[in-house]
Design a protein around this motif. Structure first.
Motif: not given
Lengths: 112, 491
Positions: B386-403
């Motif tokens: 859960f935590f690692s996937k959450l970090v990856i998803i948050i990082a993708a949003v922060q890097a402006r890669q919502p897709v």
């Protein structure tokens, strides 16, 4: 340049063999051909036009030499290829014992 | 300097095992367990001793442009810990499990060669040396995949060997191009001179390495060998292959080359993103349809490797925290799932989910630990996934890669769906299983319990305070990019 092109052609011959042949032994040979092309490429990169063998001798200290390092690398990679080819051949023999054929279209217990 | 021991100990053990064990396997078991326990101790000590520092060991004392060096920084020490940890649990699991497959000292000797190769890849600072260690571990892996001696195992091993030899050729050509343009093979000197060369050269070398090591990573277009090889191998070897081999030979080398040597060229980061996204979706979609439990798990490895590649491609600190964290988490829960699959296969005599039933009464340890692992891989709190996937998803949003963030979420939901299927049919079905074919012994139970505990324990790594000591030094090494070369060259 011609030499590099021929070397690349040899690589493609190997790749073509791996991708299209149905016989296990021919696939093993093709993978060998591909390996030879890589080794040839390495040796070619170390070649200097008019270069001598890379050993320092009295009287020809300043002479141009071919680069010895790629030759050492090729020796290592030949040994590795020997190991891989032996393993592939052993696997082909065991596959033949199990399936009584070398044809990969008939060796299809795994799929999906 | 403990650096050479990581390679010397397993290699020496591998050659000692055939000498001391004639008919019986006991000395082999004791030797290999002792060696991996020593490696685990050494690697944890190396990781915790001095985080953020880089150690260089010059073989035979030759300085850099000439000699081959071993390099240990936080990233390689972290990976070493992971390899030793999974190797130790895998060996404990094998003690009884491997008996029915034949003379077991050969298994342990090959296993130690596999560990040698992986440790060598992680420690070496020379690109041709890396190639040699990679081939060492691959030869051992190929023999171990075929170890069971059944027809489909030889078939999988042959397929793996041919794919591996094609990728080895591509890597060798890449090495030849690197050498001809930089006149050097050490990663540090290559990194230093590559930055001053024509950008076209980076494109060539990068393309060759991306294709070559992409096959080892089993990212989506290069994945064809993985489901066969990982599902045919004996369960502890599947755990080693899926848990650590595709990460050391694939992800670790890709990150090392593209971040530390080439300085993260944007084109290749974009390729990482696309490969990651394709692998996440296609891997999990292929997994949902599988009925063979080990094939299902093997397809999930492709999907989870996709998460790591996606996070690596984001090129942000948070993204790499996610990548590194997901690497250790995936190693833990995927190995555990393969142990469960092996235990089910031993106990029920089948790998087909449709032929299994309710085993919660008869196999309490297996069903409980498999529940934990399934929750962890599907990303349910409080487990590590859960935590690692959450970090990856948050990082993708922060890097402006919502897709890509959406892709990661969808992949996670489909993972949950396919593991619901595993639990529903494989372990908690309606039809109770009356009697078992085989017995799940103490070694298997111990390995499963240890990894189930680790599934919870590794979720602590993200907590502030622990994260600074564990994940952050690793990410710092990667994000410093070509600073790696300057550190090694002592500038």
């Amino acid at each position: 340049m011609t030499l590099y092109a021929l070397c690349f052609a040899l690589f493609l011959v190997g790749l073509y063999g791996i991708l299209t042949k149905r016989d296990l032994i021919k696939i093993i040979l093709s993978s060998g051909i591909m390996g030879y092309a890589c080794n040839l490429m390495l040796v070619l990169f170390g070649y200097r036009h008019g270069g001598m063998y890379p050993i320092l001798e009295k009287g020809r200290e300043g002479a141009a030499m071919v680069d010895p390092l790629p030759q050492a690398l090729v020796l290592t990679s030949i040994v590795i290829e020997l190991g891989v080819t032996a393993l592939l051949a052993a696997l082909a023999i065991r596959l033949f014992q199990k399936y009584k054929t070398y044809d990969i279209t008939k060796i299809r217990r795994l799929s999906g | 300097m403990t650096l050479p021991y990581f390679i010397a100990i397993p290699l020496f053990t591998a050659f000692l095992i055939p000498l001391v064990s004639r008919r019986k396997g006991t000395p082999a078991v004791v030797l290999s367990l002792a060696a991996t326990a020593a490696l685990l101790g050494l690697s944890i000590q190396a990781f915790l001793r001095s985080p953020g520092q880089t150690f260089v060991y010059r073989m035979s004392g030759w300085k850099l442009p000439v000699g081959i060096n071993l390099v240990q920084d936080a990233f390689s020490a972290f990976m070493l810990c992971m390899v030793s940890l999974i190797a130790l649990t895998s060996l404990v699991y094998s003690v009884k499990y491997i008996r029915h497959l034949g003379q077991d000292w050969r298994y342990y000797a090959l296993f130690m060669i596999l560990v040698t190769g992986m440790n060598g890849v992680l420690l070496t600072g020379d690109i041709f040396n890396l190639f040699v260690f990679m081939e060492i571990s691959l030869l051992a892996a190929l023999a171990l995949v075929a170890f069971g001696g059944r027809a489909q195992e030889f078939e999988a091993s042959f397929k793996y060997a041919v794919t591996a030899s094609v990728s080895a050729s591509l890597i060798l050509i890449g090495i030849a191009v690197v050498y001809s343009s930089t006149s050097s093979l050490a990663l540090a000197t290559v990194a230093e001179s590559l930055s001053r060369k024509n950008p076209l050269l980076v494109l060539w070398v990068g393309g060759l390495f991306m294709a070559g090591f992409g096959v080892k990573t089993a990212a989506m277009p290069f994945h064809a060998w993985l489901p066969d090889a990982h599902s045919s191998a004996p369960a502890p070897i599947s755990a080693m292959l899926s848990g650590v081999l595709i990460k050391t030979l694939g992800v670790y080398v890709l990150v090392r080359i593209f971040y530390n040597v080439m300085g993260a060229p944007p084109l290749f980061l974009h390729i990482f993103l696309v490969l990651g996204a394709v692998s996440i979706l296609a891997g999990v979609l292929l997994a949902v349809g599988q009925w063979d439990i080990k094939r299902l798990l093997a397809y999930h490895s492709i999907s989870q490797i996709g998460y790591i590649l996606l996070a690596v491609g984001l090129n942000t600190t948070l993204g790499l925290v996610g990548a590194v964290y997901h690497m250790i988490n995936h190693a833990v829960f995927k190995s555990l799932l393969f142990y469960n699959a092996g235990a089910l296969e031993t106990a029920l005599g089948t790998r087909d989910l449709r032929k299994m039933g309710n085993v919660t009464k008869l196999l309490p340890v297996t069903s409980a630990s498999s529940m934990i692992a399934s929750l962890a891989i599907s990303g349910i709190p409080p487990f590590n996934g859960f935590f690692s996937k959450l970090v990856i998803i948050i990082a993708a949003v922060q890097a402006r890669q919502p897709v890509y963030a959406v892709v990661a979420v969808v992949g996670s939901l489909l993972t949950l769906a396919s593991f619901t299927k595993v639990q529903r049919y494989g372990l908690r079905g309606e039809r109770p299983v009356e009697k078992l074919v085989g017995r799940v012994d103490w070694g298997m139970k111990a390995a499963m319990i240890a990894l189930a505990v680790l599934c919870l324990a590794t979720s602590l790594l993200i907590l502030p305070g622990i994260r600074e000591a564990t994940l952050d030094p690793v990410v710092k090494v990667i994000m410093d990019k070509t600073q790696y070369a300057l550190t090694i060259l002592g500038k």
